[in-house]
Enzyme design. Sequence first.
Site, PDB file in Angstrom:
ATOM      1  N   TYR A 156      -9.960  70.257 -30.259  1.00  0.00           N
ATOM      2  CA  TYR A 156     -10.436  69.879 -31.660  1.00  0.00           C
ATOM      3  C   TYR A 156     -10.554  71.092 -32.363  1.00  0.00           C
ATOM      4  O   TYR A 156     -10.614  72.027 -31.926  1.00  0.00           O
ATOM      5  CB  TYR A 156     -11.952  69.058 -31.367  1.00  0.00           C
ATOM      6  CG  TYR A 156     -12.019  67.891 -31.096  1.00  0.00           C
ATOM      7  CD1 TYR A 156     -11.738  66.816 -31.813  1.00  0.00           C
ATOM      8  CD2 TYR A 156     -12.099  67.469 -29.588  1.00  0.00           C
ATOM      9  CE1 TYR A 156     -11.675  65.425 -31.167  1.00  0.00           C
ATOM     10  CE2 TYR A 156     -12.044  66.479 -28.895  1.00  0.00           C
ATOM     11  CZ  TYR A 156     -11.655  65.470 -29.819  1.00  0.00           C
ATOM     12  OH  TYR A 156     -11.762  64.177 -29.201  1.00  0.00           O
ATOM     13  N   TYR A 190      -8.274  65.601 -22.151  1.00  0.00           N
ATOM     14  CA  TYR A 190      -8.754  67.183 -22.088  1.00  0.00           C
ATOM     15  C   TYR A 190     -10.250  66.801 -21.516  1.00  0.00           C
ATOM     16  O   TYR A 190     -10.738  65.832 -21.153  1.00  0.00           O
ATOM     17  CB  TYR A 190      -9.148  67.445 -23.766  1.00  0.00           C
ATOM     18  CG  TYR A 190     -10.046  66.682 -24.501  1.00  0.00           C
ATOM     19  CD1 TYR A 190     -11.427  66.947 -24.136  1.00  0.00           C
ATOM     20  CD2 TYR A 190      -9.800  65.377 -25.143  1.00  0.00           C
ATOM     21  CE1 TYR A 190     -12.507  66.042 -25.045  1.00  0.00           C
ATOM     22  CE2 TYR A 190     -10.685  64.759 -25.859  1.00  0.00           C
ATOM     23  CZ  TYR A 190     -11.858  64.994 -25.704  1.00  0.00           C
ATOM     24  OH  TYR A 190     -13.003  64.308 -26.481  1.00  0.00           O
ATOM     25  N   ARG A 211     -11.582  63.477 -20.135  1.00  0.00           N
ATOM     26  CA  ARG A 211     -11.441  62.276 -20.966  1.00  0.00           C
ATOM     27  C   ARG A 211     -10.084  61.775 -21.136  1.00  0.00           C
ATOM     28  O   ARG A 211      -9.212  62.566 -21.443  1.00  0.00           O
ATOM     29  CB  ARG A 211     -12.161  62.483 -22.268  1.00  0.00           C
ATOM     30  CG  ARG A 211     -13.475  62.932 -22.230  1.00  0.00           C
ATOM     31  CD  ARG A 211     -14.199  62.403 -23.700  1.00  0.00           C
ATOM     32  NE  ARG A 211     -14.356  60.725 -23.254  1.00  0.00           N
ATOM     33  CZ  ARG A 211     -14.615  59.879 -24.400  1.00  0.00           C
ATOM     34  NH1 ARG A 211     -14.267  60.512 -25.458  1.00  0.00           N
ATOM     35  NH2 ARG A 211     -14.304  58.703 -23.989  1.00  0.00           N
ATOM     36  N   HIS A 214      -7.433  60.117 -26.664  1.00  0.00           N
ATOM     37  CA  HIS A 214      -8.120  59.162 -27.715  1.00  0.00           C
ATOM     38  C   HIS A 214      -8.193  59.506 -29.057  1.00  0.00           C
ATOM     39  O   HIS A 214      -7.998  60.887 -29.092  1.00  0.00           O
ATOM     40  CB  HIS A 214      -9.691  58.682 -27.381  1.00  0.00           C
ATOM     41  CG  HIS A 214     -10.422  59.859 -26.986  1.00  0.00           C
ATOM     42  ND1 HIS A 214     -10.495  60.541 -25.914  1.00  0.00           N
ATOM     43  CD2 HIS A 214     -11.144  60.342 -27.910  1.00  0.00           C
ATOM     44  CE1 HIS A 214     -11.445  61.546 -26.115  1.00  0.00           C
ATOM     45  NE2 HIS A 214     -11.885  61.524 -27.282  1.00  0.00           N
ATOM     46  N   HIS A 216     -10.642  59.453 -32.479  1.00  0.00           N
ATOM     47  CA  HIS A 216     -11.855  58.926 -32.734  1.00  0.00           C
ATOM     48  C   HIS A 216     -11.874  58.395 -34.269  1.00  0.00           C
ATOM     49  O   HIS A 216     -11.139  58.995 -35.061  1.00  0.00           O
ATOM     50  CB  HIS A 216     -12.825  60.195 -32.917  1.00  0.00           C
ATOM     51  CG  HIS A 216     -13.230  60.692 -31.664  1.00  0.00           C
ATOM     52  ND1 HIS A 216     -14.525  60.424 -30.899  1.00  0.00           N
ATOM     53  CD2 HIS A 216     -12.475  61.650 -30.916  1.00  0.00           C
ATOM     54  CE1 HIS A 216     -14.436  61.144 -29.948  1.00  0.00           C
ATOM     55  NE2 HIS A 216     -13.466  61.905 -29.675  1.00  0.00           N
TER      56      HIS A 216
HETATM   57  C1  BEZ Z   1     -15.268  63.297 -27.369  1.00  0.00           C
HETATM   58  O1  BEZ Z   1     -15.118  63.916 -28.196  1.00  0.00           O
HETATM   59  O2  BEZ Z   1     -14.831  62.390 -27.197  1.00  0.00           O
HETATM   60  C2  BEZ Z   1     -16.428  63.610 -26.066  1.00  0.00           C
HETATM   61  C3  BEZ Z   1     -16.536  64.762 -25.594  1.00  0.00           C
HETATM   62  C4  BEZ Z   1     -17.767  65.268 -24.775  1.00  0.00           C
HETATM   63  C5  BEZ Z   1     -18.514  64.192 -24.608  1.00  0.00           C
HETATM   64  C6  BEZ Z   1     -18.576  62.970 -24.984  1.00  0.00           C
HETATM   65  C7  BEZ Z   1     -17.518  62.753 -25.986  1.00  0.00           C
HETATM   66 FE    FE Z   2     -12.933  63.187 -28.186  1.00  0.00          FE
END
Ligand code: BEZ
Ligand code: FE
Length: 274
Positions: A156, A190, A211, A214, A216
Amino acid sequence: MRNLTEENLTDAVLGRLSDCGNPRIRQVTASLIRHLHAFIRDVEPTPQEWFAGIQFLTDTGKICDDKRQEYILFSDTIGVSMLVDAINNRKPIGATESSVLGPFYVEGAPERSSGADLAPGEGPGVLVSGMVTSTDGTPLPDAVLDIWQTAPNGLYHVQDSAAPEHHLCGKLHAGPDGRYSFRTLKPVSYPIPTDGPVGKFLEELGRHPYRPAHIHFIVSAPGFKPVITQLFTEGDEFIETDAVFGVKNSLVVNYLPDGEEWKMDFDFVLEPQH
Ligand code: BEZ
Ligand code: FE
């Protein structure tokens, strides 16, 4: 009370709550004591094991500051964040489902009109488009979509000192017909931060820290409940094993080829505030 034993200790501790004037604090504390005592009876930790638990919490606290929140990460990785989210976001059928906010949201992304390019000069890009409506189908022209995502390097903009400020972020205003579109880059999967106690904990459990890819969103409109959510990439290798349990079927999207680039469509549906 004297002569406390394994059998009567829990009731003795609960009895000390009788002078607590705040009923919610009394209820929450009583439940915490009951569950923690049951956990200890179940696990029967040795003093060394109990101390290891205390040490984990101590290390978790030590790594926290105003940018790093390891307790939230812990809560995320054991599914507690998504459980709190589910309990607090019981949506009517058809409304867009929620997911975790995560630690990389930064307020103050630049305001953009629908059609904005969040990645000028970078590509191949994705044209994301759709509509924001009420649960009764009415388009919401005053909707705003606050958007953030990773760059192709998996970071990010707040994690990457080389990235332009607010890279791949924007506060996008829907058009007069409730439709929106923006150009961005395909997000990538990531790992959540692994350099702290939660990283060690996942390793101990034999779990990966990834993860699935995605984007957000926080989608809001006056008079409607805002939704904090994410759109996940169909086919991502981590879609079934998200490290923070955030994936929901209704939030999984397909990216389709569009000439040299990609396109992806998604309609957001908000429930009226009551
Ligand atoms: C996220 O940015 O999606 C995220 C990262 C770490 C923990 C929970 C969500
Ligand atoms: Fe994220």
